[in-house]
Design a protein around this motif. Structure first.
Motif, short mmCIF file in Angstrom:
data_model
loop_
_atom_site.label_atom_id
_atom_site.label_comp_id
_atom_site.label_asym_id
_atom_site.label_seq_id
_atom_site.Cartn_x
_atom_site.Cartn_y
_atom_site.Cartn_z
N LEU A 213 21.28 122.19 109.26
CA LEU A 213 22.69 122.07 109.65
C LEU A 213 22.87 122.33 111.15
CD1 LEU A 213 24.37 123.87 106.60
CD2 LEU A 213 24.23 121.40 107.05
N ALA A 214 22.12 123.31 111.68
CA ALA A 214 22.20 123.59 113.12
C ALA A 214 21.71 122.40 113.94
CB ALA A 214 21.38 124.84 113.45
N SER A 215 20.67 121.73 113.44
CA SER A 215 20.15 120.55 114.15
C SER A 215 21.16 119.42 114.15
CB SER A 215 18.84 120.09 113.50
OG SER A 215 17.86 121.12 113.57
N LEU A 216 21.91 119.28 113.07
CA LEU A 216 22.96 118.26 113.03
C LEU A 216 24.07 118.56 114.03
CD1 LEU A 216 23.28 117.72 109.16
CD2 LEU A 216 22.18 116.20 110.80
N LEU A 217 24.25 119.85 114.34
CA LEU A 217 25.31 120.25 115.28
C LEU A 217 25.02 119.85 116.73
CD1 LEU A 217 26.28 123.82 113.98
CD2 LEU A 217 27.66 121.73 113.87
N ARG B 216 20.70 126.50 119.78
CA ARG B 216 19.28 126.89 119.89
C ARG B 216 19.04 128.27 119.27
NH1 ARG B 216 15.43 123.35 120.54
NH2 ARG B 216 14.11 124.68 121.83
N ILE B 217 20.01 129.18 119.41
CA ILE B 217 19.86 130.52 118.85
C ILE B 217 19.78 130.44 117.32
CG2 ILE B 217 21.03 132.73 118.49
CD1 ILE B 217 22.06 132.49 121.37
N ILE B 218 20.68 129.65 116.71
CA ILE B 218 20.67 129.50 115.25
C ILE B 218 19.38 128.83 114.80
CG2 ILE B 218 21.83 128.43 113.28
CD1 ILE B 218 24.45 128.61 114.89
N GLN B 219 18.93 127.80 115.53
CA GLN B 219 17.67 127.13 115.21
C GLN B 219 16.50 128.10 115.25
OE1 GLN B 219 17.62 123.97 118.12
NE2 GLN B 219 18.33 122.44 116.64
N ALA B 220 16.48 128.94 116.27
CA ALA B 220 15.37 129.87 116.44
C ALA B 220 15.32 130.89 115.29
CB ALA B 220 15.48 130.59 117.78
N LEU B 221 16.47 131.44 114.93
CA LEU B 221 16.51 132.44 113.86
C LEU B 221 16.10 131.85 112.51
CD1 LEU B 221 19.81 134.33 114.75
CD2 LEU B 221 17.49 135.23 114.91
N ALA C 34 14.50 108.76 121.88
CA ALA C 34 15.39 109.17 122.96
C ALA C 34 15.52 108.08 124.03
CB ALA C 34 14.88 110.46 123.59
N LEU C 35 14.42 107.38 124.32
CA LEU C 35 14.46 106.31 125.32
C LEU C 35 15.33 105.14 124.86
CD1 LEU C 35 10.71 106.25 126.44
CD2 LEU C 35 12.66 106.82 127.89
N ARG C 36 15.32 104.87 123.56
CA ARG C 36 16.03 103.70 123.04
C ARG C 36 17.46 104.00 122.61
NH1 ARG C 36 10.89 102.82 122.77
NH2 ARG C 36 9.97 100.73 122.61
N PHE C 37 17.68 105.18 122.03
CA PHE C 37 19.00 105.47 121.46
C PHE C 37 19.68 106.68 122.09
CE2 PHE C 37 16.31 103.60 118.10
CZ PHE C 37 17.01 102.42 117.86
N GLY C 38 19.02 107.32 123.04
CA GLY C 38 19.57 108.52 123.65
C GLY C 38 19.06 109.78 122.97
N TRP C 39 18.99 110.88 123.72
CA TRP C 39 18.39 112.10 123.17
C TRP C 39 19.23 112.70 122.05
CZ3 TRP C 39 20.77 116.83 123.20
CH2 TRP C 39 21.86 117.00 124.08
N HIS C 40 20.53 112.37 122.00
CA HIS C 40 21.37 112.91 120.92
C HIS C 40 20.93 112.44 119.54
CE1 HIS C 40 24.39 113.97 124.06
NE2 HIS C 40 24.65 114.94 123.20
N LEU D 141 18.07 113.76 113.34
CA LEU D 141 17.03 113.25 112.44
C LEU D 141 16.15 114.39 111.93
CD1 LEU D 141 15.96 109.94 114.22
CD2 LEU D 141 17.30 110.19 112.12
N VAL D 142 15.83 115.32 112.81
CA VAL D 142 15.06 116.50 112.40
C VAL D 142 15.87 117.33 111.39
CG1 VAL D 142 13.98 118.63 113.20
CG2 VAL D 142 13.82 116.57 114.59
N GLY D 143 17.17 117.40 111.61
CA GLY D 143 18.03 118.14 110.69
C GLY D 143 18.01 117.55 109.29
N LEU D 144 18.06 116.24 109.17
CA LEU D 144 18.02 115.59 107.86
C LEU D 144 16.67 115.84 107.18
CD1 LEU D 144 19.72 112.16 108.71
CD2 LEU D 144 20.71 114.08 107.44
N LEU D 145 15.60 115.80 107.96
CA LEU D 145 14.27 116.07 107.41
C LEU D 145 14.16 117.52 106.94
CD1 LEU D 145 11.53 114.80 106.88
CD2 LEU D 145 10.84 115.44 109.19
N SER D 146 14.81 118.42 107.65
CA SER D 146 14.81 119.83 107.27
C SER D 146 15.52 120.04 105.94
CB SER D 146 15.49 120.66 108.36
OG SER D 146 15.56 122.02 108.00
N LEU D 147 16.64 119.37 105.75
CA LEU D 147 17.38 119.49 104.49
C LEU D 147 16.56 118.93 103.32
CD1 LEU D 147 20.95 118.49 105.71
CD2 LEU D 147 20.08 120.79 105.24
#
Length: 410
Positions: free
Chosen positions: A84-88, A102-107, A155-161, A166-172
């Motif tokens: 969820l933090a990655s989606l944010l 980043r703080i929530i991701q780290a914890l 990131a080069l093709r669609f932007g770093w956002h 995508l990592v967030g969806l994989l995490s879920l």
């Protein structure tokens, strides 16, 4: 139906893959994220430092507070929050709003990783502990192989956002998989936070963790700024950066497997000594290659990076096993503390690397990395010498009393 242990450990490796993705991807797209946040590369790189410091200093507290909860539940909860933090990150548009994410991701990510490592060691048993830990660490190496170069291309093709959600969806998805693949694991062996702090104050433990800090700081000082280093110092074409990062990541996978197998066969001390000596040699070879080929040499630079990656990641499993052996009966806590030490090393190396890149220049990063690894190796030798001397002294006293003094030399 009971899932075989090897598949359970592979899922734990998937946990470290996802957790490592957000941390490592940022290093691979630093030159793209910085303009998007309206900050210089040296400042944006400190988001890696922030992640690592929060992980290193606060995750042990979270682990202690959740020690009464089943480990599967801890991992599911941590990976859900991480996703969820990655989606944010999707609406983030400046440096300062990225900080709380980043703080929530780290914890959450750090809690999942520490729990995964200690769980793998428990599931595998003592005879295959090195291989199990190496497999879980392979999740990190796989994030280098897959997540970093693919993340850069996205990131080069669609932007770093587009990368972090995508990592967030994989995490879920990973959190959901834990529910069906892992057994209902019992809570980790609980050691109160006060006792953990007392553990850290032991000279052998503190020294052992400092070895990890110095080693990891030496690695990430150059790695965190590898993309701008390759472009500005080694003069590699920008189009080749993603393929080079892919090869670098694949090499880390080889190193991790070799390190785990060698640790099981020959012990952690021999593995660490050889791998650190090789790391220093290949780091020094980078600036020498730039001096010998001022216009840049793709083949030479890639070969050195491959060898550096193999030697660096071969030390990972050995470092974990070494930490777990520092105090009998405190394996889970020591694995967690070693992970924290690694993150403090990442934070220290990234921070120092940013300062060096801004004041002295990128070209000097490999020299300083090699120096930190040398300090790690020297400290390891000093601690081993003291431990051997201490055991010899105790053994002499016990022998005089007629007691058995046989014990393994760590």
């Amino acid at each position: 139906m009971k899932i075989p242990t090897q598949y359970q450990i592979l899922l734990l490796a998937m946990t470290t893959f996802v957790a490592g993705a957000n941390e490592y991807i940022l290093a691979g797209i630093l030159d793209l994220v910085a303009p998007g946040l309206g900050a210089p590369v040296s400042l944006t790189g400190q988001l890696i430092t922030l992640y690592a410091f929060v992980y290193g200093l606060c995750v042990p507290i979270v682990i202690a507070l959740t020690s009464h909860i089943g480990r599967r539940t801890v991992m599911i909860t941590a990976m859900t929050i991480y996703g969820l933090a990655s989606l944010l990150t999707l609406p983030v548009s400046d440096f300062w709003t990225f900080i709380p994410v980043r703080i929530i991701q780290a914890l959450s990510g750090g809690t999942a990783v520490v729990t995964a490592l200690s769980t793998a060691a428990t599931l595998a048993g003592s005879q295959r502990q090195g291989r199990a830990i190496a497999t879980v660490i392979m999740g990190f190496t796989a994030s280098l192989i897959v997540a970093v170069p693919i993340g850069r291309e996205i990131a080069l093709r669609f932007g770093w956002h587009a990368v972090f959600p995508l990592v967030g969806l994989l995490s879920l998805l990973t959190a959901l998989s834990h529910r069906f693949v892992l057994p209902a694991l019992s809570p980790a062996a609980s050691i109160p936070l006060r006792e953990q702090l007392a553990l850290v104050r032991r000279p052998a433990v503190l020294g052992g963790l400092l070895v990890t800090v110095l080693w990891m700081a030496g690695y990430v000082m150059t790695y965190s700024y590898l993309t701008p280093y390759l472009i500005e110092v080694q003069h590699l074409p920008g189009a080749w950066i993603s393929p080079v990062l892919l090869v670098f990541g694949m090499s880390s996978l080889i190193g991790s497997r070799l390190g785990g197998s060698r640790t099981d066969r020959h012990g952690f001390h021999s593995t660490l000594t050889r791998s650190k000596l090789l790391q220093m040699a290949f780091l020094v070879a980078l600036p020498l290659a730039a001096w010998l080929a001022p216009a840049g040499s793709l083949a030479t630079t890639t070969l050195i990076l491959v060898l550096w990656s193999i030697s660096a990641w071969a030390a990972g499993p050995a470092q974990q096993v070494r930490a777990a052996a520092l105090v009998p009966g405190a394996q889970g806590v020591l694995v967690g503390l070693n992970q924290s030490a690694m993150q403090i090393g990442i934070a220290t190396g990234t921070a120092l690397g940013g300062i060096v890149a801004q004041t002295i220049g990128l070209a000097d990063l490999p020299w300083l990395s090699a120096t930190l690894i040398l300090l790690s190796l020297a400290l390891m030798a000093i601690l081993r010498g003291r431990a051997t001397h201490s055991r010899a002294s105790v053994g002499a006293g016990l022998l005089a009393d007629g007691q058995d003094t046989r014990s393994p030399v760590l």
